[in-house]
Enzyme design. Structure first.
Site, PDB file in Angstrom:
ATOM      1  N   ASP A 101      41.622  31.176  43.326  1.00 53.86           N
ATOM      2  CA  ASP A 101      40.847  31.565  42.146  1.00 53.86           C
ATOM      3  C   ASP A 101      40.855  30.451  41.109  1.00 53.86           C
ATOM      4  OD1 ASP A 101      40.408  34.023  43.281  1.00 53.86           O
ATOM      5  OD2 ASP A 101      42.109  34.976  42.262  1.00 53.86           O
TER       6      ASP A 101
HETATM    7  N1  URA Z   1      45.067  35.821  46.046  1.00 54.80           N
HETATM    8  C1  URA Z   1      44.492  35.928  44.833  1.00 54.80           C
HETATM    9  O1  URA Z   1      44.396  37.006  44.280  1.00 54.80           O
HETATM   10  N2  URA Z   1      44.040  34.820  44.250  1.00 54.80           N
HETATM   11  C2  URA Z   1      44.144  33.595  44.807  1.00 54.80           C
HETATM   12  O2  URA Z   1      43.721  32.609  44.200  1.00 54.80           O
HETATM   13  C3  URA Z   1      44.750  33.505  46.073  1.00 54.80           C
HETATM   14  C4  URA Z   1      45.196  34.646  46.681  1.00 54.80           C
END
Ligand code: URA
Length: 239
Positions: A101
């Site tokens: 993310d």
């Molecule tokens: N899980 C998430 O919620 N975000 C990420 O960036 C990676 C795994």
């Protein structure tokens, strides 16, 4: 055997669409003969010539980035935000292996090798993705067990292979939890914690397979060694 337009695009000289145009315009020769039919299959031994120049096959490249916060894990962004590709100095068409993310930090691999990427992301290969999450509230054994036994997110059952409470901050009412998963569904870790009643404040990927950031600072990257690439390929062979 691969489709001709795919091989041309993978070499980095033209986009997939432009490669198709070159073929249709009769500008592409395979072993000295014009091939103007889309979808023609070629092997690595075939000699491809475009406008009189022999096509050099793109070298495979592999990078490990310590992804900073505030960078998007994509090859381009329609809102003009900085992408992880902008952080790597290369002309090759690399892309991220899986996704982190915008606000997640830590280990991210990038490559132009599709098979390498598939090995690491395919859940059947059981490759550890280890995250450290700072969550609001203090998690209990019962909720840790729920994460380990399996919970539903987006209509799919997912489970953590390990969950460990690492640190508790009673004053701020937060804790640090290490969680290991094998899939890479969208926002998976955040959704898993939400499913057991916790909001993730911060998330870092500590490890994927045998890769860790070690001494790379935020935003820094390095190339993988041939040995490291081989190890990833060995994950596939052993299954
Ligand atoms: N899980 C998430 O919620 N975000 C990420 O960036 C990676 C795994």
């Amino acid at each position: 055997m691969e489709r001709l337009q795919k091989v041309i695009a993978a070499s980095g000289i033209a986009s997939r669409r432009k490669s198709e145009e070159l073929i249709k315009e009769g500008k592409v020769l395979v072993n000295g003969k014009v091939v103007d039919i889309l979808g023609t299959k070629v092997s690595p031994k075939d000699i491809i010539e475009i406008d009189g120049k022999i096509l050099e096959k793109e070298q495979k490249e592999y990078y490990l980035l310590n992804k900073p916060r505030g960078v998007i894990t994509s090859t381009s962004d329609d809102k003009g935000r900085k992408t992880v590709i902008d952080l790597i100095n290369t002309n090759s068409r690399i892309y991220p292996v899986g996704r982190l993310d915008y606000d997640t930090t830590g280990v991210l691999l990038l490559t132009n090798d599709g098979e390498f990427s598939n090995i690491l992301t395919h859940p059947a290969n059981n490759i550890d993705k280890v995250y450290l999450a700072k969550i609001e509230g203090i998690i209990k054994k019962e909720q840790i067990d729920m994460l380990k036994n399996g919970i539903k997110i987006d209509n799919a059952k997912v489970k953590a292979s390990h969950v460990k409470l690492k640190k508790v901050n009673q004053t701020n009412n937060t804790c640090m939890v290490e969680i290991t998963i094998h899939e890479g569904k969208n926002h998976q870790v955040k959704k898993m914690f939400e499913a057991v009643g916790f909001h993730v404040e911060k998330l870092t990927r500590k490890r994927i397979g045998n890769f860790q950031v070690n001494d790379l600072k935020s935003g820094e990257y390095r190339k993988l060694t041939p040995k490291e690439v081989q190890i990833v390929y060995s994950y596939k062979k052993s299954k």
